[in-house]
Design an enzyme around this catalytic site. Structure first.
Site, mmCIF file in Angstrom:
data_model
loop_
_atom_site.group_PDB
_atom_site.id
_atom_site.type_symbol
_atom_site.label_atom_id
_atom_site.label_comp_id
_atom_site.label_asym_id
_atom_site.label_seq_id
_atom_site.Cartn_x
_atom_site.Cartn_y
_atom_site.Cartn_z
ATOM 1 N N HIS A 1 -8.477 0.083 18.599
ATOM 2 C CA HIS A 1 -8.269 1.333 17.871
ATOM 3 C C HIS A 1 -9.630 1.782 17.355
ATOM 4 O O HIS A 1 -9.901 1.794 16.160
ATOM 5 C CB HIS A 1 -7.299 1.096 16.709
ATOM 6 C CG HIS A 1 -6.897 2.371 16.010
ATOM 7 N ND1 HIS A 1 -6.447 3.477 16.671
ATOM 8 C CD2 HIS A 1 -6.883 2.697 14.694
ATOM 9 C CE1 HIS A 1 -6.167 4.429 15.806
ATOM 10 N NE2 HIS A 1 -6.431 3.987 14.595
ATOM 11 N N ASP B 1 2.249 -1.643 -4.486
ATOM 12 C CA ASP B 1 0.850 -1.197 -4.579
ATOM 13 C C ASP B 1 0.195 -1.884 -5.775
ATOM 14 O O ASP B 1 0.878 -2.377 -6.679
ATOM 15 C CB ASP B 1 0.774 0.328 -4.748
ATOM 16 C CG ASP B 1 -0.585 0.900 -4.334
ATOM 17 O OD1 ASP B 1 -0.683 1.437 -3.207
ATOM 18 O OD2 ASP B 1 -1.542 0.794 -5.126
ATOM 19 N N GLY C 1 0.871 -1.181 0.000
ATOM 20 C CA GLY C 1 0.000 0.000 0.000
ATOM 21 C C GLY C 1 0.900 1.219 0.000
ATOM 22 O O GLY C 1 1.515 1.562 1.010
ATOM 23 N N ARG D 1 -0.934 10.748 20.422
ATOM 24 C CA ARG D 1 -1.959 11.810 20.380
ATOM 25 C C ARG D 1 -2.284 12.290 21.797
ATOM 26 O O ARG D 1 -2.361 13.496 22.051
ATOM 27 C CB ARG D 1 -3.231 11.274 19.706
ATOM 28 C CG ARG D 1 -3.093 11.221 18.217
ATOM 29 C CD ARG D 1 -4.394 10.811 17.544
ATOM 30 N NE ARG D 1 -4.217 10.866 16.112
ATOM 31 C CZ ARG D 1 -4.731 9.985 15.258
ATOM 32 N NH1 ARG D 1 -5.473 8.984 15.689
ATOM 33 N NH2 ARG D 1 -4.514 10.114 13.964
#
Ligand code: NAI
Ligand code: OAA
Length: 326
Positions: free
Chosen positions: A186, A44, A20, A162
């Protein structure tokens, strides 16, 4: 087709394949080579795109001063003998969607990618990034038949980072002094742990009032959605790439860092047959061990509620993909 057919495992340089080559994957490739950690194979499904990105990264080598090779390819054969394989292939969510809304579209992509990569890199450690993260990691474990120490999901490092950022902003302290921990899924029920979150060793419970901590916890839980909403097309990728990179680094350099990551549980925290974020020591063999913290009844109950939400999605995936069996 690859941009460098001569790229082969001639040196003892470690190799990381990133499946990816979108925003997270290409940024991760850049982080890995610029930290001089490994050669990178960027793979990809879109023809020409990973080749172009790889060439672009190769053309920056003289400026960034590293000697790592990057190839872009659509062919899994080019990924052979990778030490680490990272799966970021699949769709990101759009504003208004939950990560679980990606289950149907991403499950097939991720399982197929893992199976194809495994043929060429049977000894690699696999790190899953694609959402919904905990379910995707489970499906990769199930479809590949790999032992649990070779499959990890990236989310806890990002969610913790975060939380750290929001704590540092709120207190106006140097972000390097802040260490935080977020475990669980998550998803909306991830579990930030204020008790284990500190500024230079001082728990934030001694520095912030309950309402402020609750607000920062909520912002952390919505951290991904906040960025998706702001950007409108796609989601976060800088912090996700950095977070994945430190997991790769801990594995390749055998650092044995204690990082929150999604791992397959076999009774730890009273949970079984599920991937969920827990404190993991990551080294050359992947998952070295899971650290079991002494949690309060409330913390355990939050973790179990988080696990229950993942279990529901795993069960949904089992019904839909009945053929994907271990
Ligand atoms: N676990 C986490 O904390 C995070 C997870 N994510 C997830 O990571 C995934 C990727 O996100 P982005 O890079 O922003 O998306 P993106 O759309 O920029 O890139 C995805 C790439 O996957 C490729 N792809 C699709 N099907 C493929 C296949 N069968 N084989 C190989 N490649 C294929 C696409 O061509 C595209 O280049 C999403 O599912 C996103 O939700 C993103 C950020 C954080
Ligand atoms: O929110 C998203 O869709 C991407 C992601 O997982 C994150 O940034 O935490």
């Amino acid at each position: 087709m690859s941009n460098s057919p001569s790229f082969s495992k001639i040196s003892c340089s470690p190799r990381v394949t990133v499946i990816g080559a979108g925003k997270v994957g290409s940024t991760l490739a850049q982080r890995i080579v610029e930290k001089n950690l490994a050669d990178v194979v960027l793979l990809d499904i879109v023809s020409g795109m990973p080749q172009g990105l790889a060439l672009d990264l190769m053309e920056a080598r003289g400026i960034e001063l590293h000697n790592r090779q990057i190839i872009g390819t659509n062919d899994y054969a080019d990924s052979a003998e990778s030490d680490v394989v990272v799966i970021t292939a699949g769709f990101p969510r759009k504003p208004g969607m939950t990560r679980d809304d990606l289950l149907l579209t991403n499950a097939k992509i991720v399982v197929e990618a893992a199976k194809k990569a495994l043929v060429h890199s049977p000894h690699a450690i696999y790190i899953v990034v694609t959402n919904p993260l905990d379910v995707m990691a489970y499906l990769v474990w199930q479809a590949t038949g790999l032992p649990r120490d070779r499959i990890l999901g990236m989310a806890g490092v990002l969610d913790s980072s975060r939380f750290e950022a929001f704590i540092a902003m709120e207190l106006g302290v140097c972000h390097q002094d802040v260490k935080a921990m977020v475990l669980g899924s998550h998803g909306d029920l991830m579990v930030p742990f204020p008790r284990y979150s500190t500024v230079n060793g001082v728990p934030i419970t001694e520095l912030l009032d309950t309402d402020t901590i609750r607000r920062l916890v909520e912002r952390t839980r919505n951290g991904g959605a906040e960025i998706v909403q702001l950007m409108q097309t796609g989601g976060a990728f800088f912090a996700p790439a950095s977070s994945t990179c430190i997991m790769v680094e801990s594995i390749l350099l055998n650092q044995s860092r204690l990082l929150p990551a999604a791992a397959y549980l076999e009774g730890e925290y009273g949970l079984k047959d599920i991937f969920i974020g827990v404190p993991c020591r990551l080294g050359r063999n992947g998952l070295e061990s899971i650290v079991e913290l002494n949690l309060t009844d409330e913390e355990i109950s939050d973790l179990h509620a988080s696990a229950q939400a993942v279990r529901k999605q795993i069960d949904r995936a089992q019904e839909i993909f009945a053929g994907v069996r271990r």
